[in-house]
Design an enzyme around this catalytic site. Sequence first.
Site, PDB file in Angstrom:
ATOM      1  CE  LYS A  23      44.469   1.532   0.436  1.00 27.88           C
ATOM      2  NZ  LYS A  23      45.679   2.266   0.835  1.00 27.88           N
ATOM      3  NE  ARG A 123      54.736   1.140   2.722  1.00 26.64           N
ATOM      4  CZ  ARG A 123      53.495   1.424   2.334  1.00 26.64           C
ATOM      5  NH1 ARG A 123      52.473   0.774   2.886  1.00 26.64           N
ATOM      6  NH2 ARG A 123      53.275   2.339   1.421  1.00 26.64           N
ATOM      7  CD  GLN A 170      51.275   7.092   1.947  1.00 32.52           C
ATOM      8  OE1 GLN A 170      52.366   6.758   2.409  1.00 32.52           O
ATOM      9  NE2 GLN A 170      50.359   6.214   1.590  1.00 32.52           N
ATOM     10  CG  ASP A 316      48.501   2.776  -5.089  1.00 32.30           C
ATOM     11  OD1 ASP A 316      49.733   2.720  -4.890  1.00 32.30           O
ATOM     12  OD2 ASP A 316      47.738   3.508  -4.429  1.00 32.30           O
ATOM     13  NE  ARG A 389      46.561  -0.621  -4.095  1.00 33.06           N
ATOM     14  CZ  ARG A 389      45.275  -0.304  -3.908  1.00 33.06           C
ATOM     15  NH1 ARG A 389      44.326  -0.951  -4.555  1.00 33.06           N
ATOM     16  NH2 ARG A 389      44.935   0.657  -3.063  1.00 33.06           N
TER      17      ARG A 389
HETATM   18  O1  SPQ Z   1      48.459   3.427   2.583  1.00 32.40           O
HETATM   19  P1  SPQ Z   1      49.432   2.621   1.781  1.00 32.40           P
HETATM   20  O2  SPQ Z   1      49.722   1.341   2.448  1.00 32.40           O
HETATM   21  O3  SPQ Z   1      50.677   3.396   1.458  1.00 32.40           O
HETATM   22  O4  SPQ Z   1      48.672   2.287   0.393  1.00 32.40           O
HETATM   23  C1  SPQ Z   1      49.001   2.325  -1.009  1.00 32.40           C
HETATM   24  C2  SPQ Z   1      48.125   1.193  -1.672  1.00 32.40           C
HETATM   25  O5  SPQ Z   1      48.555   0.494  -2.596  1.00 32.40           O
HETATM   26  O6  SPQ Z   1      46.980   1.116  -1.267  1.00 32.40           O
HETATM   27  C3  SPQ Z   1      50.491   2.143  -1.338  1.00 32.40           C
HETATM   28  F1  SPQ Z   1      51.013   1.068  -0.981  1.00 32.40           F
HETATM   29  O7  SPQ Z   1      48.539   3.539  -1.618  1.00 32.40           O
HETATM   30  C4  SPQ Z   1      49.114   4.839  -1.352  1.00 32.40           C
HETATM   31  C5  SPQ Z   1      49.658   5.399  -2.660  1.00 32.40           C
HETATM   32  O8  SPQ Z   1      50.636   4.555  -3.221  1.00 32.40           O
HETATM   33  C6  SPQ Z   1      48.022   5.718  -0.808  1.00 32.40           C
HETATM   34  C7  SPQ Z   1      48.329   7.173  -0.901  1.00 32.40           C
HETATM   35  C8  SPQ Z   1      47.495   8.145  -0.154  1.00 32.40           C
HETATM   36  O9  SPQ Z   1      46.356   7.837   0.232  1.00 32.40           O
HETATM   37  O10 SPQ Z   1      47.978   9.277   0.057  1.00 32.40           O
HETATM   38  C9  SPQ Z   1      49.332   7.656  -1.714  1.00 32.40           C
HETATM   39  C10 SPQ Z   1      50.252   6.790  -2.470  1.00 32.40           C
HETATM   40  O11 SPQ Z   1      51.470   6.652  -1.753  1.00 32.40           O
HETATM   41  P2  SPQ Z   1      52.644   7.750  -1.833  1.00 32.40           P
HETATM   42  O12 SPQ Z   1      53.776   7.134  -1.062  1.00 32.40           O
HETATM   43  O13 SPQ Z   1      52.965   7.887  -3.285  1.00 32.40           O
HETATM   44  O14 SPQ Z   1      52.179   8.976  -1.242  1.00 32.40           O
END
Ligand code: SPQ
Length: 430
Positions: A23, A123, A170, A316, A389
Amino acid sequence: MSKKTVERVSKGLSGTIRVPGDKSISHRSVMFGSIANGTTTVEGFLPGEDCLSTISCFQKLGVSIKQNQDTVTIEGNGWDGLTEPAEILDVGNSGTTTRLMLGILATRPFHSVLIGDESIAKRPMSRVTVPLREMGSQIDGRDHGNLTPLSIRGGHTKGIRFQSKVASAQVKSAILLAGLQSEGETSVTEPEKSRDHTERMLEAFGVEVTYDGLTVSVTGGQQLKGRHIVVPGDISSAAFFLVAGAIIPNSKITLTNVGMNPTRTGIIDVMLEMGATLTIENEKDVNNEPVADLTIETSTLKGIEIGGGIIPRLIDEIPIIALLATQASGETIIKDAEELKVKETNRIDTVVSQLKILGANIEATEDGMIIRGGNALHGGETDSFGDHRIGMTMAIAGCITSEPVTVKQSEAIAVSYPTFFEHLKSLRKE
Ligand code: SPQ
């Protein structure tokens, strides 16, 4: 809202599945292809709802994108190819789309509005909107720009040296993307290393990225060149079947083409430490990302302590690790995982409350949970609460419980794994 009922697997799981595309990498392939010059073709794309939201947002920004199942073609016209959208950009359920797009839109000289679903509306976005504003972008929204809907008027931005309080890919990605179109150098320092798909893919698109310990930097004014991207399978999706194979009696399954980026393989380290019979074969590199085939067999597991630097490498996977721990002897302690509270749901609360419905001995702590394993689980009615999840964790739980498990709001699973139930069915021996 749909409801799915999963019945106990009586004869074990066996066979081979190819897990769907990653993803995180699928999102980035569309985003980077959209700001690159020239054509980008993507193979192995995840046609899950989150990644489709990313495609739709960039189409509204004027980019020509054609998608057919796991193949995508993007005609990029560089950063200036993005134009002011006539419509609101709907990110759906996707935190990745929201935060990375904020980084891209922060430097674009036009106005745009981002909105998402009920979960996105809760969020925290100030972790990216505050530094992006500091760089010079005008961003506002509910709660002083912390919550969607968010409105962005991008423009001239200056590089920043940003020290992030959380290890978040992110946050890191949003700031670096803005940095690519800002004056001077932009660097992000994290407390622990988060997933590095952005850095790896930017390099593949011809961007120069520099590293110094936990600091990543880019210089402004860099252009991306369109290219062919092959997306590896998502280890976060594979995790559900790794755990299923380990806890369901008489099972042996192989998952092919799984992404093995070291910033994502915490689940493998944890399962091996717990005693899982897991083998890794056919390791190779695809597009700057390692992949391998994984075989898992029914295993005798013991509880362990999980915390510190490994947490961002398996954040995750914690919901499904909690289920795994219910089937291990002794206690499993998960700590340093406060970030779980700001995912699609508060994943500490939802994991604990839903596993308790099935009779698990599990309690929430301030920064994680404690699971006392070894007791049989019974059936019951659970809810994903719109979190993919949590939905998949409950569905896998249903494979080992004495009576069936019902999962309310099971449609959420399509966010990251649209073929999840087909794959589960194909692996059942009966
Ligand atoms: O995109 P989203 O909704 O934040 O998705 C999640 C998931 O479980 O699929 C978190 F809820 O994954 C994030 C992950 O936790 C995807 C991600 C990325 O693609 O950069 C990074 C992680 O989040 P973060 O906040 O630690 O950067």
